[in-house]
Write an enzyme that holds these catalytic residues in place. Structure first.
Site, PDB file in Angstrom:
ATOM      1  N   GLU A   1     -11.619   7.419   6.810  1.00 13.27           N
ATOM      2  CA  GLU A   1     -12.179   6.165   7.289  1.00 13.27           C
ATOM      3  C   GLU A   1     -13.338   6.350   8.260  1.00 13.27           C
ATOM      4  O   GLU A   1     -14.171   5.461   8.423  1.00 13.27           O
ATOM      5  CB  GLU A   1     -11.084   5.327   7.966  1.00 13.27           C
ATOM      6  CG  GLU A   1     -10.006   4.812   7.021  1.00 13.27           C
ATOM      7  CD  GLU A   1     -10.470   3.659   6.141  1.00 13.27           C
ATOM      8  OE1 GLU A   1     -11.681   3.345   6.143  1.00 13.27           O
ATOM      9  OE2 GLU A   1      -9.631   3.080   5.446  1.00 13.27           O
TER      10      GLU A   1
ATOM     11  N   LYS B   1     -12.094   6.494  17.071  1.00 10.80           N
ATOM     12  CA  LYS B   1     -11.561   7.858  17.225  1.00 10.80           C
ATOM     13  C   LYS B   1     -11.784   8.675  15.956  1.00 10.80           C
ATOM     14  O   LYS B   1     -11.908   9.912  16.017  1.00 10.80           O
ATOM     15  CB  LYS B   1     -10.078   7.810  17.612  1.00 10.80           C
ATOM     16  CG  LYS B   1      -9.162   7.077  16.647  1.00 10.80           C
ATOM     17  CD  LYS B   1      -8.621   7.941  15.533  1.00 10.80           C
ATOM     18  CE  LYS B   1      -7.732   7.144  14.601  1.00 10.80           C
ATOM     19  NZ  LYS B   1      -7.194   7.971  13.487  1.00 10.80           N
TER      20      LYS B   1
ATOM     21  N   ALA C   1       1.153  10.906   8.711  1.00 14.55           N
ATOM     22  CA  ALA C   1       2.150  10.413   7.754  1.00 14.55           C
ATOM     23  C   ALA C   1       3.207  11.456   7.434  1.00 14.55           C
ATOM     24  O   ALA C   1       4.403  11.148   7.367  1.00 14.55           O
ATOM     25  CB  ALA C   1       1.435   9.964   6.477  1.00 14.55           C
TER      26      ALA C   1
ATOM     27  N   THR D   1      -6.113  13.044  16.171  1.00 10.54           N
ATOM     28  CA  THR D   1      -7.019  13.050  15.023  1.00 10.54           C
ATOM     29  C   THR D   1      -8.119  14.087  15.164  1.00 10.54           C
ATOM     30  O   THR D   1      -8.591  14.655  14.175  1.00 10.54           O
ATOM     31  CB  THR D   1      -7.635  11.650  14.840  1.00 10.54           C
ATOM     32  OG1 THR D   1      -6.593  10.666  14.861  1.00 10.54           O
ATOM     33  CG2 THR D   1      -8.375  11.537  13.525  1.00 10.54           C
TER      34      THR D   1
ATOM     35  N   GLY E   1       0.836  -1.197   0.000  1.00  7.26           N
ATOM     36  CA  GLY E   1       0.000   0.000   0.000  1.00  7.26           C
ATOM     37  C   GLY E   1       0.865   1.239   0.000  1.00  7.26           C
ATOM     38  O   GLY E   1       1.570   1.503   0.988  1.00  7.26           O
TER      39      GLY E   1
ATOM     40  N   ARG F   1      -7.772  14.052   8.220  1.00  8.25           N
ATOM     41  CA  ARG F   1      -8.825  14.024   7.202  1.00  8.25           C
ATOM     42  C   ARG F   1     -10.208  13.959   7.843  1.00  8.25           C
ATOM     43  O   ARG F   1     -11.163  14.569   7.350  1.00  8.25           O
ATOM     44  CB  ARG F   1      -8.631  12.821   6.279  1.00  8.25           C
ATOM     45  CG  ARG F   1      -7.345  12.849   5.471  1.00  8.25           C
ATOM     46  CD  ARG F   1      -7.176  11.552   4.705  1.00  8.25           C
ATOM     47  NE  ARG F   1      -5.878  11.474   4.041  1.00  8.25           N
ATOM     48  CZ  ARG F   1      -5.426  10.406   3.412  1.00  8.25           C
ATOM     49  NH1 ARG F   1      -6.173   9.321   3.368  1.00  8.25           N
ATOM     50  NH2 ARG F   1      -4.237  10.412   2.842  1.00  8.25           N
ATOM     51  N   ASN F   2     -10.332  13.197   8.916  1.00  8.58           N
ATOM     52  CA  ASN F   2     -11.637  13.041   9.551  1.00  8.58           C
ATOM     53  C   ASN F   2     -12.091  14.334  10.218  1.00  8.58           C
ATOM     54  O   ASN F   2     -13.271  14.699  10.157  1.00  8.58           O
ATOM     55  CB  ASN F   2     -11.587  11.884  10.548  1.00  8.58           C
ATOM     56  CG  ASN F   2     -11.425  10.551   9.846  1.00  8.58           C
ATOM     57  OD1 ASN F   2     -12.358  10.016   9.274  1.00  8.58           O
ATOM     58  ND2 ASN F   2     -10.200  10.012   9.870  1.00  8.58           N
TER      59      ASN F   2
ATOM     60  N   GLY G   1       0.014   4.546  -0.263  1.00  6.11           N
ATOM     61  CA  GLY G   1      -0.581   5.838   0.055  1.00  6.11           C
ATOM     62  C   GLY G   1       0.365   6.609   0.961  1.00  6.11           C
ATOM     63  O   GLY G   1       1.530   6.230   1.147  1.00  6.11           O
ATOM     64  N   ALA G   2      -0.128   7.674   1.554  1.00  8.25           N
ATOM     65  CA  ALA G   2       0.730   8.501   2.402  1.00  8.25           C
ATOM     66  C   ALA G   2       1.259   7.718   3.605  1.00  8.25           C
ATOM     67  O   ALA G   2       2.453   7.760   3.919  1.00  8.25           O
ATOM     68  CB  ALA G   2      -0.033   9.742   2.870  1.00  8.25           C
TER      69      ALA G   2
ATOM     70  N   GLY H   1       1.366   4.341   4.172  1.00  2.95           N
ATOM     71  CA  GLY H   1       2.228   3.228   3.798  1.00  2.95           C
ATOM     72  C   GLY H   1       3.611   3.709   3.387  1.00  2.95           C
ATOM     73  O   GLY H   1       4.629   3.115   3.764  1.00  2.95           O
TER      74      GLY H   1
END
Length: 330
Positions: A277, A187, A136, A244, A7, A251-252, A9-10, A12
């Site tokens: 997510e 979370k 990340a 978070t 993976g 992002r959330n 993405g950022a 990974g």
């Protein structure tokens, strides 16, 4: 030990860069064009353009080549990609231990990552979860962070910590994989709620109250599913929640901020451009909680705003108008 990270993405990519401080790492992506560009530029220009790859990091489009000779495999896909990746590993005859950094409940099944793994992995292969407060971009830059390695087999978790711990990314072992996975999942839902509160300028008092009661929801859910309440007081619980829900790189949290601006879910996701997510997880957590009779009013409110087009102002009035009660952490 060779490590395969599946993976690109950022997150990974950041983990691949950081763990390459200690061992050879192969970063796999299913997108051939992305792999070719990363090989040419020696960085992930799509997600982390300012983080150069060390010489110990290679990139591959072939999963078979990526896992060949690996002593450990780390899956860093969205939750929606976990099952397919585990199936692919089984088809390749993988016998190496597997970690995942996927956060959430599987859409449609309400399964946690380790439950998906139980269905798709041979029972003799060691497995576990990596989670904790970590953006990340900061990990890739070499800024200090700490995360948890969780597995039902405590000895395996400790061995992974010994193998992968660095002076920059500190690892802690846990034998509560259920609690760590629940912290990682729920979370994100609370971060959406916090983003809404901040987007409406409700103040620091409101944010503190929201996150405290959100942590109580996380703990109730954790205990009901067989996790340990004390896990919610660690890196994968309150640590990841604080980051978070308050960090501008979240992002959330960004989802919540956009909802507070009046955007509907389609508009939020279009504006975001990345996977958050907490959106699919919120629905699965609420379904599970209702089935178990667990009170999770903040999670329910997030779902009403996301999926039922309920006005944010109505949700706030409902939450604040709930009957007074004795405070309890769980």
């Amino acid at each position: 030990m060779k490590l395969a990270v599946l993976g690109a993405g950022a997150w990974g990519t950041a983990l691949a860069i950081r763990f390459a401080d200690r061992q050879a790492v192969t970063l796999w992506s299913r997108e051939a064009d992305q792999v070719a560009l990363m090989q040419q530029e020696r960085c992930n220009t799509r997600y982390l353009p300012n983080a150069s790859f060390p010489d110990t990091l290679t990139v591959s489009h072939s999963m078979a080549d990526a896992i060949a000779g690996a002593g450990l495999i780390l899956i860093v896909t969205p939750m929606s990609g976990l099952r397919g990746t585990l199936k692919a590993l089984a088809e390749l005859g993988n016998t190496a231990p597997v970690l995942w950094a996927c956060k959430g409940l599987e859409a449609g099944t309400m399964l946690l990552p380790h439950q998906v793994a139980e269905q798709e992995m041979p029972t003799h292969i060691a497995r576990g979860m990596l989670s904790g407060p970590s953006f990340a971009q900061e990990v890739a830059k070499g800024l200090p962070a700490a995360v948890t390695i969780a597995a039902s087999d405590a000895a395996f978790a400790q061995q992974v910590v010994n193998d992968l711990n660095t002076n920059i990314l500190r690892l802690y072992a846990s034998d509560d994989i259920i609690g760590v996975e629940i912290g990682a999942a729920v979370k994100n839902v609370m971060a959406i709620a916090a983003g809404v509160a901040d987007g409406l300028n409700l103040g620091l008092n409101a944010r503190a109250a929201l996150l405290t009661r959100g942590l109580a929801e996380m703990a109730r859910f954790c205990v009901a599913l067989g996790g340990k309440p004390e896990t919610m007081m660690g890196l994968a619980g309150i640590g990841d929640l604080m980051l978070t829900a308050t960090g501008d790189l979240s992002r959330n949290r960004r989802v919540g901020l956009l909802l507070a601006q009046g955007l509907d879910l389609d508009g939020v996701l279009k504006n975001l451009g990345h996977v958050a997510e907490g959106v699919p997880t919120a629905r699965e957590v609420l379904r599970q909680a209702e089935g178990l009779g667990i009170e999770m009013p903040i999670t329910r409110s997030v779902c009403q705003v996301l999926f039922d087009n309920v006005a944010v102002s109505d949700i706030i009035a409902e939450l604040m108008g709930r009957s007074p009660k004795m405070e309890a952490a769980v």
